[in-house]
Design a protein around this motif. Structure first.
Motif, PDB file in Angstrom:
ATOM      1  N   SER A  32       0.868  -1.176   0.000  1.00 22.42           N
ATOM      2  CA  SER A  32       0.000   0.000   0.000  1.00 22.42           C
ATOM      3  C   SER A  32       0.905   1.226   0.000  1.00 22.42           C
ATOM      4  CB  SER A  32      -0.902  -0.007   1.240  1.00 22.42           C
ATOM      5  OG  SER A  32      -0.122   0.078   2.415  1.00 22.42           O
ATOM      6  N   ASP A  33       0.323   2.405  -0.011  1.00 23.54           N
ATOM      7  CA  ASP A  33       1.134   3.619  -0.126  1.00 23.54           C
ATOM      8  C   ASP A  33       1.955   3.919   1.120  1.00 23.54           C
ATOM      9  OD1 ASP A  33       0.762   4.553  -2.765  1.00 23.54           O
ATOM     10  OD2 ASP A  33      -1.295   5.090  -2.270  1.00 23.54           O
ATOM     11  N   ILE A  34       1.813   3.116   2.167  1.00 18.25           N
ATOM     12  CA  ILE A  34       2.665   3.297   3.344  1.00 18.25           C
ATOM     13  C   ILE A  34       4.130   3.088   2.976  1.00 18.25           C
ATOM     14  CG2 ILE A  34       2.575   0.883   4.122  1.00 18.25           C
ATOM     15  CD1 ILE A  34       2.491   1.950   6.994  1.00 18.25           C
ATOM     16  N   ALA A  35       4.384   2.262   1.948  1.00 17.13           N
ATOM     17  CA  ALA A  35       5.757   1.999   1.512  1.00 17.13           C
ATOM     18  C   ALA A  35       6.252   3.013   0.498  1.00 17.13           C
ATOM     19  CB  ALA A  35       5.862   0.596   0.914  1.00 17.13           C
ATOM     20  N   ALA A  36       5.377   3.947   0.093  1.00 19.35           N
ATOM     21  CA  ALA A  36       5.755   4.901  -0.948  1.00 19.35           C
ATOM     22  C   ALA A  36       6.432   6.135  -0.389  1.00 19.35           C
ATOM     23  CB  ALA A  36       4.519   5.319  -1.750  1.00 19.35           C
ATOM     24  N   ARG A  37       6.267   6.386   0.906  1.00 13.49           N
ATOM     25  CA  ARG A  37       6.787   7.616   1.479  1.00 13.49           C
ATOM     26  C   ARG A  37       8.064   7.392   2.264  1.00 13.49           C
ATOM     27  NH1 ARG A  37       3.879  12.242   1.718  1.00 13.49           N
ATOM     28  NH2 ARG A  37       5.922  13.000   2.299  1.00 13.49           N
ATOM     29  N   GLY A  38       9.187   7.692   1.623  1.00  9.57           N
ATOM     30  CA  GLY A  38      10.452   7.735   2.331  1.00  9.57           C
ATOM     31  C   GLY A  38      11.105   6.395   2.595  1.00  9.57           C
ATOM     32  N   ILE A  39      10.364   5.282   2.502  1.00  6.35           N
ATOM     33  CA  ILE A  39      10.945   3.986   2.809  1.00  6.35           C
ATOM     34  C   ILE A  39      11.962   3.614   1.740  1.00  6.35           C
ATOM     35  CG2 ILE A  39      10.473   1.545   3.148  1.00  6.35           C
ATOM     36  CD1 ILE A  39       9.462   3.370   5.361  1.00  6.35           C
ATOM     37  N   ASP A  40      13.159   3.251   2.172  1.00  2.93           N
ATOM     38  CA  ASP A  40      14.249   2.960   1.252  1.00  2.93           C
ATOM     39  C   ASP A  40      14.481   1.458   1.182  1.00  2.93           C
ATOM     40  OD1 ASP A  40      16.333   3.155  -0.440  1.00  2.93           O
ATOM     41  OD2 ASP A  40      17.765   3.985   0.997  1.00  2.93           O
ATOM     42  N   ILE A  41      14.040   0.835   0.102  1.00  2.00           N
ATOM     43  CA  ILE A  41      14.285  -0.584  -0.140  1.00  2.00           C
ATOM     44  C   ILE A  41      15.306  -0.668  -1.261  1.00  2.00           C
ATOM     45  CG2 ILE A  41      13.277  -2.781  -0.848  1.00  2.00           C
ATOM     46  CD1 ILE A  41      10.600  -1.742   0.232  1.00  2.00           C
ATOM     47  N   ASP A  42      16.440  -1.267  -0.971  1.00  3.47           N
ATOM     48  CA  ASP A  42      17.533  -1.307  -1.940  1.00  3.47           C
ATOM     49  C   ASP A  42      17.160  -2.076  -3.200  1.00  3.47           C
ATOM     50  OD1 ASP A  42      19.147   0.120  -0.253  1.00  3.47           O
ATOM     51  OD2 ASP A  42      20.108  -1.651   0.625  1.00  3.47           O
ATOM     52  N   ASP A  43      17.657  -1.585  -4.323  1.00  2.00           N
ATOM     53  CA  ASP A  43      17.647  -2.312  -5.596  1.00  2.00           C
ATOM     54  C   ASP A  43      16.262  -2.602  -6.152  1.00  2.00           C
ATOM     55  OD1 ASP A  43      20.463  -2.402  -5.483  1.00  2.00           O
ATOM     56  OD2 ASP A  43      20.385  -4.180  -4.209  1.00  2.00           O
ATOM     57  N   VAL A  44      15.283  -1.726  -5.893  1.00  2.00           N
ATOM     58  CA  VAL A  44      13.985  -1.876  -6.554  1.00  2.00           C
ATOM     59  C   VAL A  44      14.181  -1.523  -8.025  1.00  2.00           C
ATOM     60  CG1 VAL A  44      11.607  -1.037  -6.719  1.00  2.00           C
ATOM     61  CG2 VAL A  44      12.666  -1.351  -4.470  1.00  2.00           C
ATOM     62  N   SER A  45      14.040  -2.514  -8.894  1.00  2.59           N
ATOM     63  CA  SER A  45      14.287  -2.281 -10.317  1.00  2.59           C
ATOM     64  C   SER A  45      13.059  -1.714 -11.017  1.00  2.59           C
ATOM     65  CB  SER A  45      14.699  -3.583 -10.999  1.00  2.59           C
ATOM     66  OG  SER A  45      13.690  -4.576 -10.842  1.00  2.59           O
ATOM     67  N   ASP A  46      11.872  -2.117 -10.521  1.00  2.42           N
ATOM     68  CA  ASP A  46      10.637  -1.718 -11.189  1.00  2.42           C
ATOM     69  C   ASP A  46       9.528  -1.453 -10.173  1.00  2.42           C
ATOM     70  OD1 ASP A  46      11.163  -2.538 -14.281  1.00  2.42           O
ATOM     71  OD2 ASP A  46      12.055  -4.027 -12.928  1.00  2.42           O
ATOM     72  N   VAL A  47       8.690  -0.481 -10.498  1.00  5.33           N
ATOM     73  CA  VAL A  47       7.488  -0.191  -9.717  1.00  5.33           C
ATOM     74  C   VAL A  47       6.289  -0.358 -10.647  1.00  5.33           C
ATOM     75  CG1 VAL A  47       6.157   1.650  -8.616  1.00  5.33           C
ATOM     76  CG2 VAL A  47       8.577   1.368  -8.069  1.00  5.33           C
ATOM     77  N   LEU A  48       5.253  -1.039 -10.162  1.00  2.00           N
ATOM     78  CA  LEU A  48       4.043  -1.232 -10.957  1.00  2.00           C
ATOM     79  C   LEU A  48       2.837  -0.793 -10.141  1.00  2.00           C
ATOM     80  CD1 LEU A  48       2.453  -2.355 -13.388  1.00  2.00           C
ATOM     81  CD2 LEU A  48       2.537  -4.609 -12.291  1.00  2.00           C
ATOM     82  N   SER A  49       2.093   0.182 -10.641  1.00  2.00           N
ATOM     83  CA  SER A  49       0.865   0.632  -9.990  1.00  2.00           C
ATOM     84  C   SER A  49      -0.320  -0.043 -10.666  1.00  2.00           C
ATOM     85  CB  SER A  49       0.724   2.159 -10.086  1.00  2.00           C
ATOM     86  OG  SER A  49       1.704   2.812  -9.299  1.00  2.00           O
ATOM     87  N   VAL A  50      -1.112  -0.774  -9.874  1.00  2.00           N
ATOM     88  CA  VAL A  50      -2.290  -1.446 -10.419  1.00  2.00           C
ATOM     89  C   VAL A  50      -3.308  -0.412 -10.904  1.00  2.00           C
ATOM     90  CG1 VAL A  50      -4.208  -3.003  -9.872  1.00  2.00           C
ATOM     91  CG2 VAL A  50      -1.913  -3.481  -8.992  1.00  2.00           C
ATOM     92  N   SER A  51      -3.291   0.750 -10.259  1.00  2.00           N
ATOM     93  CA  SER A  51      -4.118   1.884 -10.674  1.00  2.00           C
ATOM     94  C   SER A  51      -3.455   3.150 -10.172  1.00  2.00           C
ATOM     95  CB  SER A  51      -5.538   1.765 -10.114  1.00  2.00           C
ATOM     96  OG  SER A  51      -5.504   1.731  -8.695  1.00  2.00           O
ATOM     97  N   PHE A  52      -3.889   4.299 -10.661  1.00  2.00           N
ATOM     98  CA  PHE A  52      -3.353   5.562 -10.159  1.00  2.00           C
ATOM     99  C   PHE A  52      -3.822   5.772  -8.720  1.00  2.00           C
ATOM    100  CE2 PHE A  52      -2.868   6.554 -14.676  1.00  2.00           C
ATOM    101  CZ  PHE A  52      -1.638   7.213 -14.678  1.00  2.00           C
TER     102      PHE A  52
END
Length: 452
Positions: free
Chosen positions: A296-316
């Motif tokens: 969910s968007d809780i992981a979108a704010r400031g959380i640093d996960i190393d080596d994320v190659s791709d992000v996919l949004s199921v919807s806007f």
């Protein structure tokens, strides 16, 4: 530029080098010289820009081994606070080894009280736990704190922590206050200004809301089952580490269950996970146990996960600002990344809004389990009223009459003047038409009333 160029303790520079931090990002080059001087700051910096080290390095550089609390960092969520704490502890272990305390919900209050009694040099906390332990119970004095950092300021405000922050700053004597956020909330900026006198906002990158290392894609799904599209996306692109975003916790759990049932080993990050399970999940994600993490968007704010190659949004996302936070999970620092979003015709207005914010999309189409280039941009024809069509014809006529075979000086101005003249005349006509219609309505109302 290298960290050693500034007035930073050589031992701290060596610790940075040991952990792979050799050169500064643009935000660090801009902020570090001021933060090292102890200046209060209001900083607008996009996610993934390296802002954490912009305030953390000067704080660690200034901390001393003493029986006083010297600095406080506030973050809106346990996950972000824990991430900052892990950064600080990693550098601190190879540096001064001062006492650092992590304060957040989900941990025993009694343990926090015991640790606070030892007066750690640095506290990294969420506002809720800080209020419960330091303000409500007045366990220890704030007077010795010289630096306060408010990270992800807009999220702090959205989470309802303004009162806690205001009360905290009021308890301090002339502290250095540094506010960092992707968007600056005026209410919080005013509070910092009131306490420190700082008025100007340092905008690190005014033109670009996302990293230039991120390539943005749209995938037209033609109203097909989006969960099936996600599974085929994983099979087709075989991403190194894919972070999949859904806009609700319910959808996150449903997609997690769907992909798990299909045999995929999936990580799960959602606000509904209890603290202990969420902490364990972050640890597993960072240990590279998963190729795909649904969040969910809780992981979108400031959380640093190393080596994320791709992000996919199921919807806007419902809040378009979160589009940029999601995309910011990849392409961090010097790495390249891709941000994909599934869409159909109902999303065209939203896409137009995002494009106006500076995002250039490459379009793909999904059909029969395959992904292919979609060079033609989809557009929704706008229905025009009879009056709008009339105005459009008049404008085209005015431009045609003004145009000459040879472009002469003042041509653009003449065309503009002609168009404005047509628009002005059309506005007058519409106003007169409206007045006539109102008169007719009033006459009908009066006539109808006379028969009652």
């Amino acid at each position: 530029m290298e960290f050693g160029k500034y007035n930073i303790d050589k031992k701290l520079v060596e610790a940075l080098k040991k952990h792979g931090y050799l050169t500064m990002t643009p935000v660090q080059s801009e902020i570090l010289p001021r933060a090292l001087k102890g200046e209060s700051l209001i900083v607008k910096a996009k996610t993934g820009s390296g802002k954490t080290h912009s305030y953390l390095i000067p704080i660690l550089n200034k901390l001393e081994k003493s029986d006083e609390i010297q600095a406080l960092i506030l973050a809106p969520t346990r996950e972000l606070a824990r991430q900052i704490y892990d950064f600080a502890r990693t550098l601190n272990n190879d540096y001064k080894e001062v006492d650092i305390l992590f304060l957040a919900g989900g941990l025993q209050t009694s343990r926090h009280k015991e640790r606070l009694a030892t007066k750690p040099a640095l506290i990294i906390a969420t506002p809720g736990r800080l209020k419960a332990l330091l303000i409500n119970e007045d366990i220890t004095s704030f007077k010795s704190i010289h630096t306060v950092v408010l990270d992800e300021g807009d999220m702090l405000l959205d989470s309802g922590f303004y009162g806690v922050i205001s009360e905290t700053l009021a308890a301090l004597d002339n502290p250095t206050v540094q506010l960092f956020s992707a968007t600056i909330p005026q209410k919080l900026a005013n509070l910092v200004t009131l306490k420190t006198g700082v008025k100007s906002i340092i905008d690190i990158d005014k033109s670009d809301k996302t990293s230039e290392n991120v390539t943005h894609y749209l995938i037209d799904v033609h109203h097909q089952n989006r969960f099936e599209v996600v599974e085929n996306f994983i099979k087709h692109f075989n991403p190194y580490l894919l972070l999949v975003f859904c806009s609700t916790n319910k959808e996150v759990l449903e997609l997690y269950q769907y992909l798990s049932a299909k045999g995929h080993k999936i990580g799960l990050l959602t606000g509904e996970l209890e603290s202990r399970k969420r902490k364990a999940m972050f640890r597993r994600v960072r240990n590279n146990e998963f190729q795909v993490v649904v969040a969910s968007d809780i992981a979108a704010r400031g959380i640093d996960i190393d080596d994320v190659s791709d992000v996919l949004s199921v919807s806007f996302p419902f809040d378009l600002e979160f589009y940029f936070h999601r995309a910011g999970r990849t392409g961090r620092l010097d790495n390249k990344g891709n941000a994909y979003t599934l869409y159909d015709h109902d999303d065209l207005d939203t896409i137009e809004k995002v494009e106006k914010l500076g995002v250039h999309f490459t379009r793909l189409a999904y059909k029969s389990g395959t992904f292919s280039n979609a060079p033609k941009r989809m557009s929704r024809p706008k229905a025009q009223s009879a009056d709008e069509k009339e105005l459009d014809v008049k404008i085209k006529t005015a431009v045609a009459q003004t145009r000459t075979k040879k472009v002469r000086p003042g041509y653009k101005k003449k065309v503009k003047t002609a168009v404005e003249r047509v628009k002005k005349a059309h506005r007058r006509k519409m106003i007169k038409k409206s007045i006539r219609e109102q008169r007719v309505e009033r006459y009908k109302a009066q006539k109808g009333g006379s028969h009652e």
